[in-house]
Design an enzyme around this catalytic site. Structure first.
Site: not given
Length: 322
Positions: A93, A107, A109-111, A274-275
């Site tokens: 991301s 922006h 994102n690939v997931r 998550g972080r």
């Protein structure tokens, strides 16, 4: 075919490397810092941040590979049958905030998600008893979208043309479908306005089988830098005034509002433990809010609202120049 998470991870790490190298080349002197981290419940990631560059005020490109024993609510809203199931998620991301107000924020994102779902089937025709069979459930998601502060027809046409060409080999229906999904998703409901000029967005995607669905996802990830870098190269040295800078900071506020109020990726990251630093890397370094501000009629700022922040077929009459 059994999903190959290792192949997805290899691709995503290489994609992060390539995009960071391209952005460093466009910026000139600035370099990404790398922050590797682990997640107590499972997995970790590699966050890269470029800050205070000549061209990019802030750019974050993050890889994560995390897992858990129970999917959070943001991931099961449309799949309630998966609530409480173990899961694994991989993704890259990024969000890029240029300095120049005439260069847009972008922006991408690939997931990839995989989990397990319980289904029932007869254990034998004779006994006609049912036993639980655990099947893998997987899907890809992603896309890219553009958030300009000053609108240029040729930039938008180039952006959407690159998006169209990325998914064209997989079927003519995907571009209009993913474009509409992007317009619908990146919309600030509390403001009644889009975040930007759209692009591509897809989620829960597995309809082509693993190999072809993965190939489509790679095509989207690979296309991003070809869509974005020429726009930045064209706009990064455009002369601008402090008024234009203040407008950029004001419109960045809309970006913050969307990410904190509506973005499912942000919610998933926070709900899954998550972080935080990596999840919120998308936020710009400087931003402002002005109470009930309205740009002067006929101004370039008003033109963003009146012309560019409207769902539109940007390829109906493609401007020359790119």
């Amino acid at each position: 075919m059994t999903p190959d998470s290792a192949a997805v991870k290899t691709y995503l790490l290489a994609l992060q490397d390539r995009i960071c190298a391209e952005l460093e080349a466009e910026d000139g002197p600035a370099r990404f810092r790398t922050d590797e981290w682990t997640r107590p419940e499972g997995g970790g990631g590699r966050t890269r941040i470029l800050a205070e560059g000549a061209v990019f005020e802030k750019a974050g490109v993050a890889f994560s590979h995390v897992s858990g024993t129970k999917l959070p609510p943001s991931a099961t809203a449309h799949r309630p049958e998966l609530a409480g199931k173990p899961w694994e998620a991989l993704g890259v991301s990024l969000v890029i905030h240029p300095r120049n107000p005439h260069a847009p924020t972008a922006h991408m994102n690939v997931r990839f998600f995989t989990t397990k779902s319980a289904t029932s089937a007869p254990s034998s025709e004779i006994e006609n008893r049912k036993s639980e069979i655990v099947n893998p459930v997987w899907w890809f998601g992603g896309g890219f979208d553009l958030t300009p502060y000053y609108g240029f027809d040729e930039d938008c046409a180039h952006w959407h043309r690159t998006a169209r060409d990325a998914v064209a080999p997989f079927g003519a229906s995907f571009h209009p479908r993913f474009k509409q999904a992007c317009d619908d998703y990146f919309f600030l409901k509390h403001r009644g306005e889009p975040r930007g000029v759209g692009g591509l967005f897809f989620d829960d995607f597995n309809e082509l089988g693993f190999e072809r669905s993965f190939a489509l996802t790679r095509a989207v990830g690979d296309a991003f830098i070809h869509a974005y870098r020429p726009i930045v190269a064209r706009r990064k040295a455009t002369p601008h005034t402090d008024r234009e800078r203040q407008w950029q900071l004001y419109r960045r506020g809309r970006y913050v509002e969307f990410n904190l109020v509506w973005d499912r990726g942000t919610l998933f990251g926070l709900q899954s433990g998550g972080r935080t630093e990596s999840i919120l890397m998308s936020l710009p370094p400087l931003v402002r809010w002005d109470y009930d501000y309205k740009p002067a009629p006929g101004s370039p700022e008003a033109r963003l609202h009146d012309v560019f922040l409207k769902p539109r077929d940007w390829l109906a009459a493609e401007p020359a120049g790119f």
